[in-house]
Write a protein that holds these residues in place. Structure first.
Motif, PDB file in Angstrom:
ATOM      1  N   TYR A 158      -4.030  49.877  97.337  1.00  0.00           N
ATOM      2  CA  TYR A 158      -4.133  49.936  95.877  1.00  0.00           C
ATOM      3  C   TYR A 158      -5.433  49.285  95.410  1.00  0.00           C
ATOM      4  CZ  TYR A 158      -3.086  49.258  90.927  1.00  0.00           C
ATOM      5  OH  TYR A 158      -3.133  49.260  89.548  1.00  0.00           O
ATOM      6  N   ASP A 159      -5.832  48.203  96.072  1.00  0.00           N
ATOM      7  CA  ASP A 159      -7.068  47.528  95.676  1.00  0.00           C
ATOM      8  C   ASP A 159      -8.271  48.454  95.829  1.00  0.00           C
ATOM      9  OD1 ASP A 159      -5.714  45.230  95.050  1.00  0.00           O
ATOM     10  OD2 ASP A 159      -6.102  44.239  96.979  1.00  0.00           O
ATOM     11  N   GLN A 160      -8.260  49.274  96.862  1.00  0.00           N
ATOM     12  CA  GLN A 160      -9.364  50.211  97.033  1.00  0.00           C
ATOM     13  C   GLN A 160      -9.348  51.298  95.962  1.00  0.00           C
ATOM     14  OE1 GLN A 160      -9.693  51.751 101.022  1.00  0.00           O
ATOM     15  NE2 GLN A 160      -9.898  49.723 101.946  1.00  0.00           N
ATOM     16  N   VAL A 161      -8.163  51.693  95.512  1.00  0.00           N
ATOM     17  CA  VAL A 161      -8.081  52.632  94.398  1.00  0.00           C
ATOM     18  C   VAL A 161      -8.686  52.006  93.147  1.00  0.00           C
ATOM     19  CG1 VAL A 161      -6.539  53.941  92.897  1.00  0.00           C
ATOM     20  CG2 VAL A 161      -6.070  53.807  95.348  1.00  0.00           C
ATOM     21  N   VAL A 162      -8.376  50.737  92.891  1.00  0.00           N
ATOM     22  CA  VAL A 162      -8.915  50.035  91.721  1.00  0.00           C
ATOM     23  C   VAL A 162     -10.438  49.958  91.821  1.00  0.00           C
ATOM     24  CG1 VAL A 162      -8.998  47.837  90.499  1.00  0.00           C
ATOM     25  CG2 VAL A 162      -6.807  48.700  91.347  1.00  0.00           C
ATOM     26  N   ALA A 163     -10.935  49.631  92.998  1.00  0.00           N
ATOM     27  CA  ALA A 163     -12.397  49.552  93.177  1.00  0.00           C
ATOM     28  C   ALA A 163     -13.049  50.903  92.928  1.00  0.00           C
ATOM     29  CB  ALA A 163     -12.710  49.050  94.583  1.00  0.00           C
ATOM     30  N   PHE A 164     -12.424  51.972  93.394  1.00  0.00           N
ATOM     31  CA  PHE A 164     -12.950  53.310  93.134  1.00  0.00           C
ATOM     32  C   PHE A 164     -12.932  53.622  91.647  1.00  0.00           C
ATOM     33  CE2 PHE A 164     -11.861  57.750  92.244  1.00  0.00           C
ATOM     34  CZ  PHE A 164     -12.966  58.412  92.783  1.00  0.00           C
ATOM     35  N   ALA A 165     -11.812  53.282  90.981  1.00  0.00           N
ATOM     36  CA  ALA A 165     -11.664  53.583  89.553  1.00  0.00           C
ATOM     37  C   ALA A 165     -12.720  52.867  88.719  1.00  0.00           C
ATOM     38  CB  ALA A 165     -10.267  53.198  89.090  1.00  0.00           C
ATOM     39  N   ASP A 166     -13.129  51.689  89.160  1.00  0.00           N
ATOM     40  CA  ASP A 166     -14.126  50.925  88.397  1.00  0.00           C
ATOM     41  C   ASP A 166     -15.509  51.577  88.434  1.00  0.00           C
ATOM     42  OD1 ASP A 166     -12.241  49.043  87.719  1.00  0.00           O
ATOM     43  OD2 ASP A 166     -12.759  47.670  89.366  1.00  0.00           O
ATOM     44  N   GLU A 167     -15.761  52.414  89.455  1.00  0.00           N
ATOM     45  CA  GLU A 167     -17.084  53.011  89.628  1.00  0.00           C
ATOM     46  C   GLU A 167     -17.111  54.520  89.394  1.00  0.00           C
ATOM     47  OE1 GLU A 167     -19.740  51.214  90.180  1.00  0.00           O
ATOM     48  OE2 GLU A 167     -18.638  49.326  90.396  1.00  0.00           O
ATOM     49  N   ALA A 168     -15.937  55.155  89.354  1.00  0.00           N
ATOM     50  CA  ALA A 168     -15.858  56.621  89.359  1.00  0.00           C
ATOM     51  C   ALA A 168     -16.282  57.222  88.031  1.00  0.00           C
ATOM     52  CB  ALA A 168     -14.446  57.070  89.705  1.00  0.00           C
ATOM     53  N   LEU A 169     -16.786  58.443  88.131  1.00  0.00           N
ATOM     54  CA  LEU A 169     -17.063  59.258  86.956  1.00  0.00           C
ATOM     55  C   LEU A 169     -15.876  60.203  86.768  1.00  0.00           C
ATOM     56  CD1 LEU A 169     -19.058  60.213  84.741  1.00  0.00           C
ATOM     57  CD2 LEU A 169     -19.953  61.852  86.409  1.00  0.00           C
ATOM     58  N   PHE A 170     -15.125  60.037  85.700  1.00  0.00           N
ATOM     59  CA  PHE A 170     -13.931  60.850  85.470  1.00  0.00           C
ATOM     60  C   PHE A 170     -14.294  62.117  84.699  1.00  0.00           C
ATOM     61  CE2 PHE A 170     -12.240  56.736  86.482  1.00  0.00           C
ATOM     62  CZ  PHE A 170     -11.068  57.016  87.166  1.00  0.00           C
ATOM     63  N   PRO A 171     -13.469  63.193  84.901  1.00  0.00           N
ATOM     64  CA  PRO A 171     -12.244  63.265  85.689  1.00  0.00           C
ATOM     65  C   PRO A 171     -12.517  63.287  87.196  1.00  0.00           C
ATOM     66  CG  PRO A 171     -12.773  65.430  84.838  1.00  0.00           C
ATOM     67  CD  PRO A 171     -13.767  64.476  84.231  1.00  0.00           C
ATOM     68  N   VAL A 172     -11.454  62.963  87.961  1.00  0.00           N
ATOM     69  CA  VAL A 172     -11.487  63.063  89.408  1.00  0.00           C
ATOM     70  C   VAL A 172     -10.260  63.859  89.845  1.00  0.00           C
ATOM     71  CG1 VAL A 172     -12.726  60.893  89.702  1.00  0.00           C
ATOM     72  CG2 VAL A 172     -10.213  60.898  89.742  1.00  0.00           C
ATOM     73  N   VAL A 173     -10.234  64.199  91.117  1.00  0.00           N
ATOM     74  CA  VAL A 173      -9.134  64.984  91.664  1.00  0.00           C
ATOM     75  C   VAL A 173      -8.447  64.186  92.760  1.00  0.00           C
ATOM     76  CG1 VAL A 173      -8.544  67.065  92.970  1.00  0.00           C
ATOM     77  CG2 VAL A 173     -10.197  67.198  91.105  1.00  0.00           C
ATOM     78  N   ALA A 174      -7.113  64.174  92.756  1.00  0.00           N
ATOM     79  CA  ALA A 174      -6.325  63.551  93.816  1.00  0.00           C
ATOM     80  C   ALA A 174      -5.596  64.631  94.601  1.00  0.00           C
ATOM     81  CB  ALA A 174      -5.330  62.548  93.236  1.00  0.00           C
ATOM     82  N   LYS A 175      -5.621  64.513  95.932  1.00  0.00           N
ATOM     83  CA  LYS A 175      -4.895  65.433  96.805  1.00  0.00           C
ATOM     84  C   LYS A 175      -4.209  64.618  97.892  1.00  0.00           C
ATOM     85  CE  LYS A 175      -8.464  69.055  96.397  1.00  0.00           C
ATOM     86  NZ  LYS A 175      -9.421  69.892  97.173  1.00  0.00           N
ATOM     87  N   ASN A 176      -3.138  65.161  98.450  1.00  0.00           N
ATOM     88  CA  ASN A 176      -2.516  64.518  99.592  1.00  0.00           C
ATOM     89  C   ASN A 176      -3.442  64.582 100.788  1.00  0.00           C
ATOM     90  OD1 ASN A 176       0.247  63.808  98.605  1.00  0.00           O
ATOM     91  ND2 ASN A 176       0.272  65.994  98.170  1.00  0.00           N
ATOM     92  N   ARG A 177      -3.534  63.469 101.515  1.00  0.00           N
ATOM     93  CA  ARG A 177      -4.497  63.371 102.608  1.00  0.00           C
ATOM     94  C   ARG A 177      -4.151  64.298 103.766  1.00  0.00           C
ATOM     95  NH1 ARG A 177      -4.923  57.652 103.495  1.00  0.00           N
ATOM     96  NH2 ARG A 177      -3.183  57.770 104.963  1.00  0.00           N
ATOM     97  N   GLU A 178      -2.868  64.395 104.098  1.00  0.00           N
ATOM     98  CA  GLU A 178      -2.435  65.208 105.217  1.00  0.00           C
ATOM     99  C   GLU A 178      -1.752  66.475 104.728  1.00  0.00           C
ATOM    100  OE1 GLU A 178      -3.509  64.491 108.122  1.00  0.00           O
ATOM    101  OE2 GLU A 178      -4.317  62.561 107.461  1.00  0.00           O
ATOM    102  N   ALA A 179      -1.781  67.498 105.553  1.00  0.00           N
ATOM    103  CA  ALA A 179      -1.224  68.790 105.156  1.00  0.00           C
ATOM    104  C   ALA A 179       0.283  68.805 105.169  1.00  0.00           C
ATOM    105  CB  ALA A 179      -1.748  69.879 106.090  1.00  0.00           C
ATOM    106  N   PHE A 180       0.905  68.011 106.055  1.00  0.00           N
ATOM    107  CA  PHE A 180       2.345  68.133 106.273  1.00  0.00           C
ATOM    108  C   PHE A 180       3.124  67.228 105.333  1.00  0.00           C
ATOM    109  CE2 PHE A 180       1.001  70.849 109.213  1.00  0.00           C
ATOM    110  CZ  PHE A 180       0.903  70.486 110.541  1.00  0.00           C
ATOM    111  N   VAL A 181       2.958  67.443 104.025  1.00  0.00           N
ATOM    112  CA  VAL A 181       3.608  66.569 103.051  1.00  0.00           C
ATOM    113  C   VAL A 181       5.110  66.788 103.004  1.00  0.00           C
ATOM    114  CG1 VAL A 181       1.549  66.356 101.637  1.00  0.00           C
ATOM    115  CG2 VAL A 181       3.152  68.222 101.186  1.00  0.00           C
ATOM    116  N   ARG A 182       5.627  67.880 103.588  1.00  0.00           N
ATOM    117  CA  ARG A 182       7.073  68.086 103.575  1.00  0.00           C
ATOM    118  C   ARG A 182       7.782  67.084 104.468  1.00  0.00           C
ATOM    119  NH1 ARG A 182       6.301  74.220 103.238  1.00  0.00           N
ATOM    120  NH2 ARG A 182       5.932  74.216 105.455  1.00  0.00           N
ATOM    121  N   ARG A 183       7.040  66.412 105.353  1.00  0.00           N
ATOM    122  CA  ARG A 183       7.660  65.481 106.281  1.00  0.00           C
ATOM    123  C   ARG A 183       7.796  64.085 105.704  1.00  0.00           C
ATOM    124  NH1 ARG A 183       5.163  67.331 112.138  1.00  0.00           N
ATOM    125  NH2 ARG A 183       5.900  69.475 112.012  1.00  0.00           N
TER     126      ARG A 183
END
Length: 423
Positions: A158-183
């Motif tokens: 979560y801390d890394q998300v906060v660090a990213f949010a402090d520097e990011a140019l919005f909007p941004v896109v979030a995706k699941n990292r792995e393909a097998f999200v059904r698992r």
């Protein structure tokens, strides 16, 4: 015209069947129906794994038999491998495997020794399909081979998300990292546009210690175009068939499956895809999604699906070859006829293109590269020589109690479903 058949000098081996392999519950899958028709029209015996006996695929006149096998995609690999081997014994002769999802493609690649003999499939590095299906793995491969992709970070806390949010140019896109999200419980429902720092942090509070997401730069719709590449490669990663097209509409809008697309010749894009696959050493069928960023003139790779794409029937060469036919011809030792792609063809998915058209009309989005007129239309469901899949789709899509229409309405209302915006 729907169901129109072109005379073509394609001589398939009718002694070698094909099997549509799919894991998980998505019965309204037009790609599987397209593959059954494509090879079935050549006289190839076709089989398919289906959720129940009443799916559109099971209703096709070109299907020899549906193997009813409900799965979730969360089963242990050993269970799925044994199920495939059991199906192979029932068919009784070597059969070409045609995966329609990442789970199936990865399972086949990682268990080639157990599946060989009963089945035919391209020889591929067992670890490669899983890496290509992973958003992080694909991004790393793009960086390794000099292929453009959106700027991406992979937060592990979560801390890394906060660090990213402090520097990011919005909007941004979030995706699941792995393909097998059904698992596991996915962090996000799909490609999610996030409009502000507060919106990102609100979502991230539910992601736990390991967010399991990638955060990516947003490519503005007004400055971008969505392109697709479908291709088939032999064991030496030599291209057997390469097709390019432009996506006009998708559902959910701008992030989901293709609802409307055109064939458009793009030699630059075909060369980019061919060189990348050659560098990877991949064999088999691929479905690539790229976004052309007009701001810097680059095609940026968004997805590399190591299997047949649902809209593959958009593409056919003048010699009557599509990627599924190329795969079957190659694996049965037959030459794949050369031929230019049939330019100007259009592909329409009937049950999702209308809501997509309404959403895109409200947004004012246009695709300058799309032809003004189609030279021919391939419908996903309706075919004059095989009408039952279309009728079965209608019955399931609109039946009382079905969730499909409600989900389409709800997705449209909130602005894109799995591609929804978070302020």
């Amino acid at each position: 015209m729907a169901g129109r058949r072109f005379a073509a000098p394609v001589e398939a081996d009718r002694e070698v069947p094909g099997l549509i392999v799919k894991f998980g519950g998505y019965p309204l899958h037009h790609g599987g129906v397209g593959a059954i028709r494509s090879l079935g029209r050549l006289g190839v015996p076709m089989y398919a794994i289906t959720e129940d006996p009443y799916t559109p695929a099971a209703a096709s006149r070109y299907l020899e038999r549906a193997f009813v096998w409900p799965t979730t995609g969360a089963e242990e690999p050993e269970h799925l491998v044994e199920g495939l081997r059991r199906i192979g014994r029932r068919i009784g002769r070597p059969t070409v495997l045609i995966p329609t999802d990442e789970e199936a493609a990865v399972l086949i690649a990682e268990h080639q020794d157990e599946l060989s003999g009963a089945f035919l499939f391209p020889p591929v590095d067992p670890a490669l399909p899983r890496r290509l299906a992973s958003k992080q793995g694909l991004h790393e491969l793009c960086e390794e081979h000099g292929v453009a992709s959106p700027t991406t970070v992979f937060p592990t806390s979560y801390d890394q998300v906060v660090a990213f949010a402090d520097e990011a140019l919005f909007p941004v896109v979030a995706k699941n990292r792995e393909a097998f999200v059904r698992r596991s419980r996915p962090a996000v429902g799909g490609t999610t546009r996030i409009g502000s720092r507060a919106g990102l942090l609100a979502l991230a509070r539910d992601w736990g210690d390991d967010p399991g997401v990638i955060l990516q730069e947003y490519l503005p719709r007004e400055a971008a175009e969505d392109w697709i590449v479908h291709a088939c490669f032999d064991a030496d990663a030599h291209p057997l068939a390469v097709f390019t097209g432009v996506k006009v509409r998708s559902w959910p809008p701008h992030a989901g499956m293709t609802a409307h697309a055109y064939v458009v010749d793009n030699p630059e894009l075909a060369d980019l895809a061919t060189r990348f696959v050659k560098q990877l050493g991949f064999a088999g069928v691929v479905d690539l999604d790229l976004r052309f960023d007009r701001r810097d003139g680059q095609y940026k790779l968004l997805d590399f699906n190591p299997r047949m794409g649902a809209q593959f029937r958009l593409f056919e060469s003048e010699s009557g070859v599509d990627v599924v036919r190329a795969l079957h011809l190659n694996l049965t030792g037959r030459a794949v006829p050369e031929g230019e792609q049939r330019a100007g063809r259009r592909f329409v998915v009937e049950n999702i293109d209308l809501p997509a058209w309404l959403a895109y009309r409200r947004g004012g989005y246009t695709t300058p590269s799309a032809p003004r007129r189609a030279e021919g239309t391939e419908l996903a469901w309706l075919a004059g020589d095989d009408p039952m899949p279309f009728l079965t789709m209608l019955a399931r899509f609109g039946r009382p109690g079905a969730k499909h229409l409600y989900q389409l309405w709800r997705t449209s209302r909130r602005g894109g479903g799995t591609s929804h915006s978070t302020k």
